[in-house]
Design an enzyme around this catalytic site. Sequence first.
Site, PDB file in Angstrom:
ATOM      1  N   ARG A  52       6.838   2.698 -15.783  1.00 54.79           N
ATOM      2  CA  ARG A  52       6.928   2.142 -14.427  1.00 54.79           C
ATOM      3  C   ARG A  52       6.075   0.885 -14.277  1.00 54.79           C
ATOM      4  NH1 ARG A  52       5.687   5.996  -9.429  1.00 54.79           N
ATOM      5  NH2 ARG A  52       3.563   5.787 -10.248  1.00 54.79           N
ATOM      6  N   LYS A 150       5.663  -0.921  -7.472  1.00 55.03           N
ATOM      7  CA  LYS A 150       4.410  -0.295  -7.039  1.00 55.03           C
ATOM      8  C   LYS A 150       3.341  -1.367  -6.872  1.00 55.03           C
ATOM      9  CE  LYS A 150       1.600   3.826  -7.961  1.00 55.03           C
ATOM     10  NZ  LYS A 150       1.986   4.582  -6.746  1.00 55.03           N
TER      11      LYS A 150
END
Length: 286
Positions: A52, A150
Site C-alpha cells: 500500500r 493514505k
Amino acid sequence: MTRTVYLNGDYLPETEARVSVFDRGFLMADGVYEVTSVLDGKLIDFAGHCVRLARSLSELEMKNPHSDAEWLAIHRELVARNGIVDGMVYLQVTRGNPGDRDFAYPGPETEPTVVLFTQSKPGLAENPAAKTGWKVISIPDIRWGRRDIKTVQLLYPSMGKMAAKKAGVDDSWFVEEGVVTEGTSNNAYIVKGNKIITRQLSNDILHGITRAAVLRFAVEAQMEVEERPFTIAEAQGADEAFITSASAFVMPVVEVDGKAVGAGKPGAVVTRLREIYLDEMRKAAV
C-alpha cells in the site's frame, strides 16, 4: 525514556530529530504514511503495508526511497532499539524540501523526507473495548475524493474523532450520499445472518490492509461476504457491526447513532473474526 526515531538514514534520540520548515509535508500535507502493529516483538501484516505504501507513493508521483527489505530492516531496528513488545511503528514519507514554498511540486527526483517512530502499547491485542464494543455516531463525509491514498491529510478525520469524543462515544462513521463510507481511521462493516457487508474498494475509501486479511479469513471460515455500501438504518438493523484497522484489529460496534446494534453487545461472528485474525497474524508475523 527517550525514544530512538529514524530520520533520513539516521537513528536519533527523538529530541534531536529535525525536519525543515520548508518540508512539503509540513507546508502542504504532501506525504503518505503507514502504521504497522507489533505483537510479541514482531510486525503484523508487514508485506501488505509495503504494497500500500508503494501504491500511495506512486499515485502522488513520489519515489519509494527504500526496498521492502530495507523497510523491514528499519522497522526491526526501531522495534529492537526501543524495546517494543506490543505497539506500533509509524512511517511517514513526504515530498521533502525542494526549496521555497510553491504549490507546484517537483518531480520524483526530489529526495523525500523519511520519518519512522515507535509507540509502545502494552497489551495491544487484549484491548478491553473488544469485550464491550464501540459506540459510533454518523457525520457527513466532506473529505477530498482520493481517500484510497493514505495521505497525512488527517484534519477532518481528527475532527470526526473529536465529534465522537464530545458525544461520549468511540468513533464517527462518515456518510456520503446516504451511505457509509468508513470510520475516521478504519473500515466499517455490518453483519446480517452469516453475511458480512462492507463497502467495495474504490477511491472513496482506504484500501485497508486489515480489511483484506479479515475478508480473506471470513471466506475461509465459510462466511459470505458482500461488498456494497450500506446505510445507517441498515447498520442499526443489523445483527452485528464492526470496524477493522491496523491498531484496533477487529473491533465490535454495538451502537450507531444512539441505537443498539443487535443485542447491544459483541456478537459471535465478530468475536470469532477477531480471534481468527489475531491467531493468523501472529503466525505470519515477521
